[in-house]
Design a protein around this motif. Structure first.
Motif, PDB file in Angstrom:
ATOM      1  N   ALA A  83      -4.430   1.969   7.706  1.00 11.91           N
ATOM      2  CA  ALA A  83      -4.275   0.825   8.373  1.00 11.91           C
ATOM      3  C   ALA A  83      -5.452  -0.253   8.185  1.00 11.91           C
ATOM      4  CB  ALA A  83      -4.160   0.718  10.006  1.00 11.91           C
ATOM      5  N   GLU A  84      -6.696   0.483   8.164  1.00 10.66           N
ATOM      6  CA  GLU A  84      -7.759  -0.432   7.854  1.00 10.66           C
ATOM      7  C   GLU A  84      -7.927  -0.666   6.359  1.00 10.66           C
ATOM      8  OE1 GLU A  84     -10.020  -1.408   9.890  1.00 10.66           O
ATOM      9  OE2 GLU A  84      -9.278  -0.495  11.580  1.00 10.66           O
ATOM     10  N   ARG A  85      -7.403   0.201   5.397  1.00 12.02           N
ATOM     11  CA  ARG A  85      -7.392  -0.143   3.955  1.00 12.02           C
ATOM     12  C   ARG A  85      -6.607  -1.205   3.832  1.00 12.02           C
ATOM     13  NH1 ARG A  85      -8.691  -1.841  -0.180  1.00 12.02           N
ATOM     14  NH2 ARG A  85      -8.559  -0.778  -2.193  1.00 12.02           N
ATOM     15  N   ALA A  86      -5.241  -1.361   4.305  1.00 11.10           N
ATOM     16  CA  ALA A  86      -4.491  -2.407   4.179  1.00 11.10           C
ATOM     17  C   ALA A  86      -5.008  -3.862   4.617  1.00 11.10           C
ATOM     18  CB  ALA A  86      -3.006  -2.027   4.794  1.00 11.10           C
ATOM     19  N   ALA A  87      -5.710  -3.444   6.067  1.00 10.13           N
ATOM     20  CA  ALA A  87      -5.972  -5.020   6.347  1.00 10.13           C
ATOM     21  C   ALA A  87      -7.116  -5.532   5.721  1.00 10.13           C
ATOM     22  CB  ALA A  87      -6.423  -4.348   8.028  1.00 10.13           C
ATOM     23  N   GLU A  88      -8.141  -4.654   5.095  1.00 11.97           N
ATOM     24  CA  GLU A  88      -9.137  -4.965   4.192  1.00 11.97           C
ATOM     25  C   GLU A  88      -8.572  -5.608   3.083  1.00 11.97           C
ATOM     26  OE1 GLU A  88     -13.033  -3.083   1.997  1.00 11.97           O
ATOM     27  OE2 GLU A  88     -11.459  -1.911   3.068  1.00 11.97           O
ATOM     28  N   ALA A  89      -7.621  -5.186   2.417  1.00 11.30           N
ATOM     29  CA  ALA A  89      -7.131  -5.518   0.907  1.00 11.30           C
ATOM     30  C   ALA A  89      -6.302  -6.676   1.282  1.00 11.30           C
ATOM     31  CB  ALA A  89      -6.357  -4.358   0.275  1.00 11.30           C
ATOM     32  N   PHE A  90      -5.461  -6.572   2.268  1.00 13.83           N
ATOM     33  CA  PHE A  90      -4.412  -7.688   2.323  1.00 13.83           C
ATOM     34  C   PHE A  90      -4.693  -8.939   3.416  1.00 13.83           C
ATOM     35  CE2 PHE A  90      -1.303  -3.903   1.072  1.00 13.83           C
ATOM     36  CZ  PHE A  90      -1.782  -4.120  -0.168  1.00 13.83           C
ATOM     37  N   GLY A  91      -5.496  -8.784   4.402  1.00 18.27           N
ATOM     38  CA  GLY A  91      -5.912  -9.543   5.270  1.00 18.27           C
ATOM     39  C   GLY A  91      -4.975  -9.297   6.666  1.00 18.27           C
TER      40      GLY A  91
ATOM     41  N   LYS B 117      -0.664  13.724   8.682  1.00 22.35           N
ATOM     42  CA  LYS B 117      -0.888  14.486   9.868  1.00 22.35           C
ATOM     43  C   LYS B 117      -2.262  14.382  10.691  1.00 22.35           C
ATOM     44  CE  LYS B 117      -0.078  18.838   8.221  1.00 22.35           C
ATOM     45  NZ  LYS B 117      -0.124  18.231   6.542  1.00 22.35           N
ATOM     46  N   ASP B 118      -3.169  13.833   9.956  1.00 18.88           N
ATOM     47  CA  ASP B 118      -4.328  13.532  10.353  1.00 18.88           C
ATOM     48  C   ASP B 118      -4.627  12.326  11.282  1.00 18.88           C
ATOM     49  OD1 ASP B 118      -7.320  13.180  10.930  1.00 18.88           O
ATOM     50  OD2 ASP B 118      -7.890  13.727   9.217  1.00 18.88           O
ATOM     51  N   PRO B 119      -4.608  12.056  12.465  1.00 17.54           N
ATOM     52  CA  PRO B 119      -4.996  10.559  12.775  1.00 17.54           C
ATOM     53  C   PRO B 119      -5.885   9.679  12.181  1.00 17.54           C
ATOM     54  CG  PRO B 119      -5.518  12.178  14.421  1.00 17.54           C
ATOM     55  CD  PRO B 119      -5.067  12.890  13.532  1.00 17.54           C
ATOM     56  N   THR B 120      -7.058  10.344  11.839  1.00 16.37           N
ATOM     57  CA  THR B 120      -7.965   9.795  11.264  1.00 16.37           C
ATOM     58  C   THR B 120      -7.732   9.019   9.957  1.00 16.37           C
ATOM     59  OG1 THR B 120      -9.959  11.125  12.310  1.00 16.37           O
ATOM     60  CG2 THR B 120     -10.626   9.853  10.492  1.00 16.37           C
TER      61      THR B 120
ATOM     62  N   PRO C   8      -2.916  -3.484  15.670  1.00 14.70           N
ATOM     63  CA  PRO C   8      -3.915  -4.684  15.682  1.00 14.70           C
ATOM     64  C   PRO C   8      -3.856  -5.550  14.704  1.00 14.70           C
ATOM     65  CG  PRO C   8      -4.975  -2.402  16.362  1.00 14.70           C
ATOM     66  CD  PRO C   8      -3.640  -2.137  15.823  1.00 14.70           C
ATOM     67  N   HIS C   9      -3.354  -5.180  13.253  1.00 16.38           N
ATOM     68  CA  HIS C   9      -3.325  -6.236  12.343  1.00 16.38           C
ATOM     69  C   HIS C   9      -2.273  -6.767  12.189  1.00 16.38           C
ATOM     70  CE1 HIS C   9      -7.127  -4.044  11.299  1.00 16.38           C
ATOM     71  NE2 HIS C   9      -6.596  -2.847  11.429  1.00 16.38           N
TER      72      HIS C   9
ATOM     73  N   LEU D 102       0.955  -1.204   0.033  1.00 16.32           N
ATOM     74  CA  LEU D 102      -0.007  -0.100   0.084  1.00 16.32           C
ATOM     75  C   LEU D 102       0.860   1.218   0.107  1.00 16.32           C
ATOM     76  CD1 LEU D 102      -3.239   0.748   2.043  1.00 16.32           C
ATOM     77  CD2 LEU D 102      -1.554   2.464   1.806  1.00 16.32           C
ATOM     78  N   VAL D 103       0.806   1.853  -1.111  1.00 15.37           N
ATOM     79  CA  VAL D 103       1.488   3.382  -1.376  1.00 15.37           C
ATOM     80  C   VAL D 103       0.776   4.487  -0.480  1.00 15.37           C
ATOM     81  CG1 VAL D 103       2.700   4.711  -2.808  1.00 15.37           C
ATOM     82  CG2 VAL D 103       2.715   2.373  -3.454  1.00 15.37           C
ATOM     83  N   SER D 104       1.373   4.935   0.563  1.00 11.11           N
ATOM     84  CA  SER D 104       0.750   6.207   1.175  1.00 11.11           C
ATOM     85  C   SER D 104       1.535   7.314   0.631  1.00 11.11           C
ATOM     86  CB  SER D 104       0.766   6.282   2.744  1.00 11.11           C
ATOM     87  OG  SER D 104       0.613   7.393   3.215  1.00 11.11           O
ATOM     88  N   TYR D 105       0.658   8.431   0.077  1.00 14.62           N
ATOM     89  CA  TYR D 105       1.368   9.702  -0.097  1.00 14.62           C
ATOM     90  C   TYR D 105       0.194  10.796   0.104  1.00 14.62           C
ATOM     91  CZ  TYR D 105      -1.795   9.370  -4.319  1.00 14.62           C
ATOM     92  OH  TYR D 105      -2.773   9.140  -5.257  1.00 14.62           O
ATOM     93  N   TYR D 106       0.778  11.793  -0.436  1.00 16.31           N
ATOM     94  CA  TYR D 106       0.153  13.395   0.014  1.00 16.31           C
ATOM     95  C   TYR D 106      -0.699  13.570  -1.172  1.00 16.31           C
ATOM     96  CZ  TYR D 106      -1.163  17.896   1.411  1.00 16.31           C
ATOM     97  OH  TYR D 106      -1.612  19.184   2.177  1.00 16.31           O
TER      98      TYR D 106
END
Length: 291
Positions: free
Chosen positions: A117-125, A108-111, A171-172, A76-80
């Protein structure tokens, strides 16, 4: 007398770079950074691993994404908001036969960190590798030039986001997972012109050492990489042009490192082969000692 092959990587002085806003684009650099497209050969060291890389659109993060994919990891590539660069990183990952997810947003946004994290866990398990790499820096000649807002955005990007995302990813993560944080030689020898940035890099090294101890009982390893001068888009977009011209000349190798020269260290730290390496700082400095 024995002769040794010269480095294939460029040395300063460099031509004047195009002015650009941070975090910059590699397409506007001359020479362009080497991400290992033609050189990195994988050997299955990260087979079926699932990774998040922040700042994965360019610079060190892009080289790490390419190397991870060629070693068998999905990324998962996180970027601005550098969409074009992020698409190119994803293309390299997919070209290696691995799954790539591009997710823009402000760490910078904790949300947003929780959403990553949720997206990676959903896509990758699950999440096997977290690379906290994204960073913000600007150059200032005096303390008075650094605004309150600049100080706060540097800390929010470089260290607060690291806390938010690590907490969201845990958690993941399962036993054997690896967290790798990008610090800097500035953690040990701070540049006065990069005061805010250097201070956060010291905090990252401290965060890494403490977190490694907290997570040892879960068998999750935490390490950091301390790069010296590396030729990335952040350099021409945040430094005076005269410094960019001679960037890297101050280290014994007399040149900046290329992103592809960092990637193998991240692979090593992510690999199960490094099962007893935690709480460490691995310096990649072109010959400059890191104490």
């Amino acid at each position: 007398m024995a002769s040794f092959p010269k480095s294939p990587f460029p040395k300063p002085p460099f031509d004047r770079q195009k002015p650009q806003d941070p975090p910059g684009r590699d397409a506007d650099m001359d020479p362009r950074p080497d991400y290992g497209e033609a050189s990195y050969k994988g050997s299955g060291r990260l087979a079926d691993r699932k990774a998040i890389i922040t700042g994965g659109d360019s610079g060190i993060g892009k080289a790490v994404a390419l190397a991870f994919a060629r070693e068998g990891a999905d990324v998962l590539v996180s970027y601005y908001d550098e969409h074009e660069d992020a698409r190119e990183t994803c293309r390299l990952v997919e070209e290696a036969g691995r799954q790539a997810i591009a997710m823009p947003g402000d760490i910078k946004d904790p949300t947003h960190c929780r959403a990553l994290a949720e997206r990676a866990a959903e896509a990758f398990g699950r999440i096997d590798i977290l690379v906290n790499n994204a960073a913000h820096q600007k150059t200032f000649e005096s303390l008075e030039e650094i605004s309150d807002a600049e100080w706060e955005v540097t800390f929010a990007t470089n260290i607060h986001a690291m806390f938010y995302l690590t907490k969201a990813a845990l958690p993941h993560m399962r036993a054997g997972a690896s967290i790798i944080n990008t610090t800097s030689v500035n953690a040990d020898t701070p540049s006065p012109q990069l005061l805010a940035y250097a201070t956060t890099k010291g905090a990252i090294q401290n965060f890494t050492g403490g977190l490694a101890q907290i997570l040892a009982e879960r068998d999750i390893r935490v390490n950091c990489v301390a790069p010296g001068p590396i030729w990335t888009p952040l350099i021409p977009s945040t430094m005076p042009m005269e410094k960019v011209k001679n960037f890297g000349a101050q280290v014994p190798m007399k040149r900046p490192g290329q992103p592809c020269e960092l990637a193998p260290v991240y692979v090593m730290l992510a690999s199960p082969e490094s099962s007893y390496v935690s709480g460490a700082t691995v310096a990649v400095t072109g010959g400059k000692p890191f104490i």
